[in-house]
Scaffold this active site. Structure first.
Site, PDB file in Angstrom:
ATOM      1  N   ASP A   1       3.314   4.725  -3.517  1.00  0.00           N
ATOM      2  CA  ASP A   1       2.223   5.113  -4.404  1.00  0.00           C
ATOM      3  C   ASP A   1       1.559   6.389  -3.900  1.00  0.00           C
ATOM      4  O   ASP A   1       1.295   7.322  -4.670  1.00  0.00           O
ATOM      5  CB  ASP A   1       1.196   3.972  -4.492  1.00  0.00           C
ATOM      6  CG  ASP A   1       0.038   4.329  -5.401  1.00  0.00           C
ATOM      7  OD1 ASP A   1       0.256   4.466  -6.614  1.00  0.00           O
ATOM      8  OD2 ASP A   1      -1.090   4.498  -4.886  1.00  0.00           O
TER       9      ASP A   1
ATOM     10  N   LYS B   1       1.443  10.359  -5.520  1.00  0.00           N
ATOM     11  CA  LYS B   1       0.212  11.137  -5.654  1.00  0.00           C
ATOM     12  C   LYS B   1       0.333  12.470  -4.924  1.00  0.00           C
ATOM     13  O   LYS B   1      -0.105  13.509  -5.424  1.00  0.00           O
ATOM     14  CB  LYS B   1      -0.970  10.340  -5.097  1.00  0.00           C
ATOM     15  CG  LYS B   1      -1.319   9.102  -5.903  1.00  0.00           C
ATOM     16  CD  LYS B   1      -2.475   8.333  -5.272  1.00  0.00           C
ATOM     17  CE  LYS B   1      -2.835   7.111  -6.101  1.00  0.00           C
ATOM     18  NZ  LYS B   1      -3.935   6.327  -5.502  1.00  0.00           N
TER      19      LYS B   1
END
Length: 818
Positions: free
Chosen positions: A677, A681
């Site tokens: 994750d 980003k």
């Protein structure tokens, strides 16, 4: 004397007849009244149907009997009518029905209907209205006299669309009124007679025109057109919800609006009144106390634009070729051919090179127009001096009207910018020399969108945001709650935000008036549609929505893969879903190219820092000419929380279970602990900074050892997690001994990306970040040696939803450029 005209909707029932009578009686107490009436609502349509049936040889007896019954019911229900007068009206009904039956029978046998007979038939409804209203007024003690419009209103031209002769009408009507003095005169609209005394109609819906002609003939003090709306509006209220009532119009403005499609006024009405400067009032029978709209010489010159109208169901014909240039009389021949075919031309535009002439005709008359032009220019077409006729069907004209446009610059620019905002292709343009109106030919299917956006920009100034939400989990549900709570705030900001659709993985709820955000869950549970671009696009087209926004609050790759298609279809896309921006570089560039081409926004602020303006800040620096030198960030609210608790001595297994229970992590904590994750980003930040990397090029150091609990389900994984507690405790102790803390960091340096656990010195900008906060340290050409630091909560539904909400409002940026 004052002329009052009432249309068919004002005469739909006996109750309506009575309401009209009360209005007339009240006005007759102060001034003589000439009352002009249409046929009762629906009667003229029935007469047209009867002539069509008879012409085709079909059975017309049933609708004829229904017409007789309608007459009988109206007569029977009229109160206060004397027996003698009732018998007179009954005799008129009997005579009309008998004569009509004979005429229809003759038509059926001959399969032919001469225009003069058709004119007699179609004008019967108005004569019945006059007889019934005269009886009603007489029964209430009024000094009333019926006058025969067929004899008194003079006209010339064809039987079905004649032009009134005001001077001739004035002579005979003055004599008739002098011979039969009364307080109230009642006359039929629509009908007249030619020089031979034959019945001629003043055009369909020509009762307004009749009233204007009579008012001009008798030099009335005013002419009032009574209908079922309060007056003339800035646009058609059936197309635009937030229309404004226009208090005052000049004659010229009214003629422009009616010519280009305003439904309240018949196009020919204003001419006779303007010539003798008689004011005209548009009033509402159902709301007689309303002031209505006044039409006079001066109008209201202060208003920039008075109205937006549309003329629909047209075809655009273009005559072009070298045979036009420099040849005298070619334009004359074009329009003479249209005149001989009795085809009305709505708009004309000619290229400055004289190479082409374009004009609009009713779609209904396209075949006849094409035939007439090909016959007129047969030789030129054969010798290729002219090209084959270019025809564009299913077109419409959108017009901006206002006397004030002459004194203001930039109106045309704003008009065409509005059309661009509505994603409308302008096919042709025309502006009259008085600068009172400007018109654009557009596709019929885009007409309502064009009117809606133009009205929004020139009148209401309340832009619309039309939201379709897919994914109504924690973030999506919170977003809907925030939208519902913020409606008062949006109204203060003059923004209309409506949620028209909500979808989950199984169902799609659509509501043409907007979803009730207090009760959307049960409504969604009962919905039987499924989410798809085709379904949403169909809904947008049917409801003429101009600013649709797809809000994706899922983490689904399948939805992210459709963003380019949604953008191409005219949707803005707002999302916290990171999948699209971390897909292939080809798709990454395609999204931006399509968004630019379609003038749509692709907004994804919440993909990196939830509610923090991370991407916007970086874009702002780069747009100002700054250059990113290095970046470090704590980009996961869940890992921020976990590592803060680890620093406080809480074991990894315990804090992970706690974070999971609080909703800080995904249902499977491995999605957070794997570091992917954060990697996504970081890749988004890198690409925003101009580093064209793929996800596979981001170095990822997972919180978990390689292969740990591989293949285990979530509960088994949680049961095995305590095995890592000791190793993390030792790693934390080693960092502490060096005066450092452990944080999970995403880093961009020297064109490379890496996410890993990193030991930070106590004075590092990110060392004190914990408890679910996000923080970013940007070292740039402008911000060095001390970096730019942005810090705040990056986990939780409320801040993420607030960021999505902010992005939704940013879709208005296209409108604000208008």
């Amino acid at each position: 004397m004052r002329v009052l005209k009432f249309g068919g909707s004002s005469l739909a029932s006996v109750a309506r007849f009575s309401e009209v009578a009360q209005i007339v009686l009240q006005q007759a107490t102060t001034e003589q009244v000439c009352l002009v009436l249409s046929a009762p609502q629906g009667v003229t349509n029935t007469l047209v149907e009867l002539t069509d049936l008879a012409y085709l040889g079909a059975d017309f007896q049933s609708p004829l009997s229904q017409l007789q019954q309608r007459y009988q019911q109206l007569l029977a229900a009229v109160p206060g009518v004397s027996e003698a007068r009732r018998q007179q009206v009954q005799a008129l009904i009997n005579s009309q029905i008998q004569q009509l039956g004979w005429q229809l029978q003759g038509m059926s046998l001959l399969k032919f209907c001469p225009d003069h007979i058709k004119a007699q038939i179609l004008g019967l409804g108005e004569q019945f209205s006059v007889a019934l209203m005269t009886a009603l007024l007489e029964g209430q003690g009024a000094d009333v006299q019926a006058l025969d419009s067929v004899k008194l209103v003079k006209s010339q031209g064809d039987f079905l669309n004649a032009t009134a002769d005001v001077a001739a009408t004035a002579t005979v009507i003055d004599a008739a009124m002098a011979a039969t003095p009364a307080s109230i005169y009642v006359m039929a609209g629509f009908v007249s007679s030619n020089a031979q005394g034959e019945t001629a109609l003043l055009g369909r819906n020509g009762s307004d025109y009749s009233a204007a002609v009579i008012a001009a003939a008798i030099k009335a003090s005013a002419c009032e057109i009574w209908t079922d709306v309060d007056g003339v509006y800035s646009a058609d209220p059936r197309q635009v919800k937030q229309t404004r009532l226009i208090d005052r119009l000049s004659y010229d403005e009214a003629m422009e609006l009616s010519y280009f499609g305003a439904k309240v006024l018949h196009p020919k009405t204003i001419g006779p009144l303007a010539r003798v400067q008689i004011p005209c009032y548009i009033k509402n029978t159902l709301n007689p106390s309303a002031p209505g709209t006044c039409i006079d010489v001066e109008g209201d010159g202060e208003a920039l634009v008075k109205g937006i109208s549309s003329l629909e169901h047209l075809a655009l014909i273009t005559v072009s070729g070298p045979g036009l240039k420099g040849v005298v009389g070619m334009a004359s021949r074009v329009f003479a051919a249209m005149a001989r075919a009795q085809i009305s031309v709505s708009l004309i535009t000619q290229s400055s090179s004289e190479f082409s002439i374009s004009f609009c005709v009713p779609q209904l008359h396209l075949v006849a127009a094409k035939k007439a032009l090909e016959a007129e220019f047969e030789l030129e077409l054969q010798n290729k001096l002219l090209r084959p006729l270019a025809i564009q069907s299913d077109m419409a004209i959108v017009s901006l009207v206002g006397d004030g446009m002459r004194q203001h610059r930039g109106v045309a620019a704003k008009f065409f910018a509005s059309l661009a905002q509505a994603r409308v292709n302008v096919v042709a343009i025309a502006q009259d020399s008085s600068e009172r109106s400007i018109s654009a030919v557009v596709e019929q299917r885009s007409c309502q969108n064009a009117v809606k956006v133009c009205h929004e920009n020139f009148f209401s100034h309340i832009p619309s945001i039309d939201v379709f939400l897919v994914g109504c989990g924690v973030v999506g549900s919170e977003l809907l709650a925030q939208i519902e709570r913020q409606q008062a705030f949006l109204q203060q900001r003059q923004v209309k935000l409506t949620v028209y659709g909500i979808a989950n993985s199984k169902q799609l709820l659509l509501a043409k008036d907007g979803v009730d955000l207090k009760n959307w869950q049960p409504a969604l549970a009962e919905a039987n549609a499924q989410f798809s671009l085709a379904e949403l696009n169909r809904f947008v087209q049917e409801q003429h929505l101009t600013n649709p926004v797809l809000v994706d609050c899922t983490s689904a790759q399948a939805v992210a893969d459709q963003y380019a298609d949604f953008l191409a279809a005219g949707f803005h896309v707002v999302t916290p879903n990171k999948k699209a921006n971390t897909s292939s570089l080809e798709y990454y560039h395609r999204l931006r190219a399509v968004a630019q081409q379609q003038r749509r926004r692709f907004l994804y602020e919440t993909t990196v820092g939830a509610g923090l303006p991370v991407i916007d800040t970086l874009q702002g620096l780069l747009n100002a000419g700054d250059q990113l030198l290095a970046f470090e960030g704590i980009l996961s609210g869940s890992l921020s929380y976990i590592f803060g608790e680890l620093e406080a001595g809480v074991p990894l297994s315990v804090v992970t279970a706690k974070a999971r229970a609080m909703g800080f992590t995904e249902p499977d904590p491995r999605d957070d602990l794997s570091g992917m994750d954060v990697a996504r980003k970081l890749l988004i930040m890198a690409r925003e900074a101009g580093l064209m990397l793929d996800l596979s090029e981001v170095e990822v150091d997972s919180v978990l050892p390689a292969g740990f609990a591989a293949g285990a389900n979530v509960e088994d994984f949680m049961a095995q997690l305590p095995q890592l507690d000791q190793a993390f405790a030792e790693r934390l102790a080693a960092a502490k001994a060096e005066g450092k803390v452990l944080r999970y960091i995403g880093e961009i340096r020297d064109g490379k990306c890496k996410v890993a656990i990193k030991a930070l010195a106590a004075d590092h900008p990110l060392a004190k970040v914990k408890d679910g906060e996000n923080a970013l340290s940007i070292l740039s050409r402008y911000y060095q040696p001390i970096p730019f630091v942005l810090r705040g909560y990056g986990a939780g539904a409320a801040v993420t939803s607030a960021g999505v909400f902010s992005d939704i409002l940013r879709t208005l940026s296209w409108q604000q450029q208008v």
